[in-house]
Design an enzyme around this catalytic site. Structure first.
Site, PDB file in Angstrom:
ATOM      1  N   LYS A  20     -11.431 -12.602   5.093  1.00  7.43           N
ATOM      2  CA  LYS A  20     -12.535 -12.121   5.900  1.00  7.43           C
ATOM      3  C   LYS A  20     -13.619 -11.616   4.961  1.00  7.43           C
ATOM      4  CE  LYS A  20     -10.229  -7.711   7.039  1.00  7.43           C
ATOM      5  NZ  LYS A  20      -8.770  -7.768   6.863  1.00  7.43           N
TER       6      LYS A  20
ATOM      7  N   SER B 117     -10.277  -5.914  14.304  1.00  5.24           N
ATOM      8  CA  SER B 117     -10.322  -4.807  13.350  1.00  5.24           C
ATOM      9  C   SER B 117     -11.491  -4.949  12.372  1.00  5.24           C
ATOM     10  CB  SER B 117      -9.000  -4.752  12.593  1.00  5.24           C
ATOM     11  OG  SER B 117      -8.723  -6.021  12.009  1.00  5.24           O
TER      12      SER B 117
ATOM     13  N   THR C 259      -1.631 -10.775  13.857  1.00  3.56           N
ATOM     14  CA  THR C 259      -2.559  -9.931  13.104  1.00  3.56           C
ATOM     15  C   THR C 259      -2.385 -10.140  11.597  1.00  3.56           C
ATOM     16  OG1 THR C 259      -2.637  -8.282  14.847  1.00  3.56           O
ATOM     17  CG2 THR C 259      -3.097  -7.506  12.614  1.00  3.56           C
TER      18      THR C 259
ATOM     19  N   ARG D 237       0.849  -1.203   0.000  1.00  2.00           N
ATOM     20  CA  ARG D 237       0.000   0.000   0.000  1.00  2.00           C
ATOM     21  C   ARG D 237       0.870   1.233   0.000  1.00  2.00           C
ATOM     22  NH1 ARG D 237      -4.861  -1.683   4.199  1.00  2.00           N
ATOM     23  NH2 ARG D 237      -5.030  -3.761   3.312  1.00  2.00           N
TER      24      ARG D 237
ATOM     25  N   ASP E 280     -14.114  -6.603   2.838  1.00  2.00           N
ATOM     26  CA  ASP E 280     -13.841  -7.733   3.734  1.00  2.00           C
ATOM     27  C   ASP E 280     -14.099  -7.408   5.206  1.00  2.00           C
ATOM     28  OD1 ASP E 280     -11.656  -6.064   3.924  1.00  2.00           O
ATOM     29  OD2 ASP E 280     -10.149  -7.621   3.520  1.00  2.00           O
ATOM     30  N   ARG E 281     -14.339  -6.130   5.521  1.00  2.00           N
ATOM     31  CA  ARG E 281     -14.626  -5.784   6.919  1.00  2.00           C
ATOM     32  C   ARG E 281     -16.119  -5.572   7.139  1.00  2.00           C
ATOM     33  NH1 ARG E 281     -10.043  -1.966   9.570  1.00  2.00           N
ATOM     34  NH2 ARG E 281      -8.257  -2.978   8.607  1.00  2.00           N
TER      35      ARG E 281
ATOM     36  N   ASP F 118     -15.881  -2.024   4.356  1.00  2.00           N
ATOM     37  CA  ASP F 118     -14.756  -1.149   3.998  1.00  2.00           C
ATOM     38  C   ASP F 118     -14.527  -1.108   2.491  1.00  2.00           C
ATOM     39  OD1 ASP F 118     -13.780  -3.741   3.784  1.00  2.00           O
ATOM     40  OD2 ASP F 118     -11.735  -3.156   4.293  1.00  2.00           O
TER      41      ASP F 118
ATOM     42  N   ASP G  16     -12.659  -2.677   0.277  1.00  2.00           N
ATOM     43  CA  ASP G  16     -12.656  -3.911  -0.517  1.00  2.00           C
ATOM     44  C   ASP G  16     -13.651  -4.955  -0.020  1.00  2.00           C
ATOM     45  OD1 ASP G  16     -11.137  -4.284   1.796  1.00  2.00           O
ATOM     46  OD2 ASP G  16      -9.840  -5.770   0.850  1.00  2.00           O
TER      47      ASP G  16
ATOM     48  N   SER H 209      -7.847  -1.298   0.579  1.00  2.00           N
ATOM     49  CA  SER H 209      -8.796  -1.687   1.625  1.00  2.00           C
ATOM     50  C   SER H 209      -9.386  -0.499   2.388  1.00  2.00           C
ATOM     51  CB  SER H 209      -8.104  -2.674   2.563  1.00  2.00           C
ATOM     52  OG  SER H 209      -9.023  -3.185   3.464  1.00  2.00           O
ATOM     53  N   HIS H 210      -9.114  -0.405   3.683  1.00  4.87           N
ATOM     54  CA  HIS H 210      -9.737   0.641   4.499  1.00  4.87           C
ATOM     55  C   HIS H 210      -8.998   1.973   4.412  1.00  4.87           C
ATOM     56  CE1 HIS H 210      -6.502  -0.903   6.984  1.00  4.87           C
ATOM     57  NE2 HIS H 210      -6.533   0.244   7.641  1.00  4.87           N
TER      58      HIS H 210
ATOM     59  N   GLU I 199     -10.910 -10.986  13.682  1.00  6.16           N
ATOM     60  CA  GLU I 199      -9.956 -10.005  14.175  1.00  6.16           C
ATOM     61  C   GLU I 199     -10.745  -8.854  14.787  1.00  6.16           C
ATOM     62  OE1 GLU I 199      -6.024  -9.600  11.952  1.00  6.16           O
ATOM     63  OE2 GLU I 199      -7.496  -9.507  10.349  1.00  6.16           O
TER      64      GLU I 199
END
Ligand code: VG1
Ligand code: CO
Length: 543
Positions: A376, A365, A344, A22, A281-282, A277, A279, A113-114, A363
């Site tokens: 996730k 997060s 993590t 990233r 996955d959250r 989020d 992508d 992601s986020h 997780e």
């Protein structure tokens, strides 16, 4: 079409972090930067010639340009076929689903992601292996090593692929197959959850709100929640993926999903709220005037899994990342199944899932998932909750408070200090690393330190060891303080402080977590000298 070999020199900073590489968009836009990383990835993939890769991104700024480069490099590197989400869109869980379903060689996800998006925001790229999950450390380390020696990359000079036209197109010897990004994922969800029961539940007058935050889950949520499950139009908010996420920061927590939180905390707010989020996955789960911590969410899903078709046979085990609260451990103990503690990052769950040792993972997060894929999965968690609500017909608050009465409550909070000077953050961690052992057995306030170390994990499946995964200080009553530096940020260093205390007494379950954790918060500062070293009086983000 001409196959070109382009001379290049290494960039020193292409080491993947917790989840892929990233960087600010402008870093990725430098000549050769993206190309170097892609070529290094292809260089370490043995036997990928003629194989299938799944490709998609979260729709953020630079997604479409990056995909064109990636496709032309895949063609020049002998990849046989790419399954590409229409418009360059695929959520991370959908990529994982497609890799597994079509037995692809692997996948490449364009996402940070986020992290914030837009021209001034971040971009990212991550490689997933044939089990559908994030590349393990030995693969990401090999890619990084390759980036440090790269001298040239291969790319096809060819017209752009039409990313929006379903069906097959040729790019040299590569077949690009543009597919509907949602269909296969929806199909998998229908096999795990009782869609009829959820449809009846939603038709009974309950109201839901899902905030896609103008990121990747919009098309999925429209098709699944409003389409297949019949939730009223308008239940999905910010459902159109936009390159700058509409100015939002697609990180589903109490700070960045503020508008959704305010909606749910109104007296006449919806019964159920969720967000995901960049992508997809959250997930963040809310009830009316009620916030479910991700650690509690994992525990509640585990305790109720037998009510959901895909998990009716029971759970083999549960895994959680080390800083995640021990609420899930209590459920595992009651179910008589093992609970694993990993570093993590989702990549550490892959071996446990492949070996059939665990069924659910989570997780703190805002990440929850299961053996259905190897990532996730945000919408999966939302559907899991809706399935439980449809069966139990109680409110989110009732379900969680009932859970606390049965298992006790693990008060939990994470404090993030963002954008710290790297040296300050590293010295703070180094000080802890040097000091913690000497605190064992000592009393601080009402707490006595039972153990303290820098977490090290040995994978029970392949025996590989990952060291320096976070400083943990455990107390005799089971409370914990954990310190880590983020591996996903792109500006300076982010210090994460994780706090946990178990409370068996139901009369105290209604306390505000910041109050219940007040002594630990003070001790966390005392041990790490956070205020003195950083000059910060309070965290930037509390979740
Ligand atoms: C963070 C979270 C971690 C998560 C990772 C990727 O990493 O803490 O639990 O797996 O983001 O999530 P870090 O190193 O910044 O603490 V995602 O949805 O951004 O791919
Ligand atoms: Co994500």
């Amino acid at each position: 079409m001409i196959l070109r070999t382009v001379a290049t020199i290494p960039f020193p900073d292409q080491k993947p972090g917790t989840s892929g590489l990233r960087k600010p968009v402008q870093v990725f836009q430098q000549p050769h930067y993206l190309e170097n990383f892609i070529q290094s990835t292809f260089d370490v993939l043995e036997g990928s010639a003629g194989q299938t890769l799944v490709v998609g991104g979260d729709g953020r700024y630079y997604n479409r340009e990056a995909i064109q480069i990636l496709l032309k490099m895949a063609a020049a590197n002998g990849i046989g076929r790419v399954l590409l989400g229409r418009g360059g869109i695929l959520s991370t869980p959908a990529v994982s689903c497609l890799i597994r379903k079509y037995r692809a060689y692997g996948g490449i996800i364009l996402s940070a992601s986020h992290n914030p998006g837009g021209p001034q925001g971040d971009f990212g790229i991550k490689y997933n292996i044939g089990n559908g999950g994030p590349a393990p450390e030995k693969v990401t380390e090999a890619i990084y090593a390759r980036t440090q020696r790269i001298r040239e990359y291969r790319i096809l000079e060819a017209p752009d692929v039409d990313l929006d036209r379903l069906g097959e197109q040729r790019l040299g010897s590569l077949t690009v197959c543009v597919i509907d990004p949602v269909a296969d994922y929806l199909d998998l969800m229908q096999r795990l959850f009782d869609f009829d029961a959820i449809r009846d539940y939603l038709a009974s007058g309950v109201r839901i709100a899902f905030d896609a935050m103008h990121a990747v889950t919009g098309p999925y949520a429209h098709a699944i929640l409003e389409g297949a499950l019949g939730a009223p139009q308008g239940s999905v908010l910010n459902g159109q993926p936009l390159p700058d996420f509409g100015g939002l920061h697609p990180d589903p927590n109490l700070v960045h999903a503020r508008a959704l939180v305010e909606l749910l905390f109104r007296e006449d707010g919806p019964d159920f709220g969720a967000a995901s989020d960049g992508d997809g996955d959250r997930n963040m789960i809310l009830g009316r005037r009620f916030y479910v911590t991700p650690s509690d969410s994992l525990a509640v899903l585990a305790a109720n899994a037998h009510r959901v078709p895909g998990y009716r046979e029971g759970l083999a085990g549960i895994a959680r990342s080390m800083p995640t609260s021990q609420a899930a451990d209590r459920v595992a103990a009651k179910l008589g199944i093992p609970c694993y503690e990993t570093p993590t990052g989702w990549k550490f769950f892959g071996n446990l899932l492949d070996a059939g040792k665990v069924t659910l993972c989570g997780e703190e997060s805002f990440g929850t998932g299961s053996h259905h894929i190897r990532e996730k999965d945000g919408l999966w968690a939302v559907l899991f909750w809706l399935n439980i609500l449809a069966v139990r017909r109680q409110s989110v608050r009732q379900i969680v408070e009932d859970h606390w009465r049965t298992y006790g409550r693990n008060f939990y909070s994470r404090h993030d200090y963002e954008g710290l000077p790297v040296e300050v953050a590293e010295e703070l961690m180094e000080h802890l690393r040097r000091s913690v052992a000497s605190w064992v057995g000592q009393r601080f306030g009402s707490q006595t330190v039972a153990y303290a170390d820098d977490f090290s994990y040995t994978d029970p499946v392949d025996g590989s060891t990952s060291r320096n995964q976070g400083i943990r200080i455990g107390f005799e009553d089971g409370s914990r303080i954990v310190y880590r530096l983020s591996g996903t940020g792109t500006h300076g260093a982010t210090l994460r402080v994780y706090l946990e205390r178990f409370e068996p007494d139901p009369s105290r379950h209604g306390l505000d977590p910041q109050v219940a954790l007040a002594e630990l918060i003070q001790l966390a500062d005392h041990f790490a000298q956070i205020r003195a070293r950083t000059g910060r009086q309070q965290p930037d983000v509390i979740t």
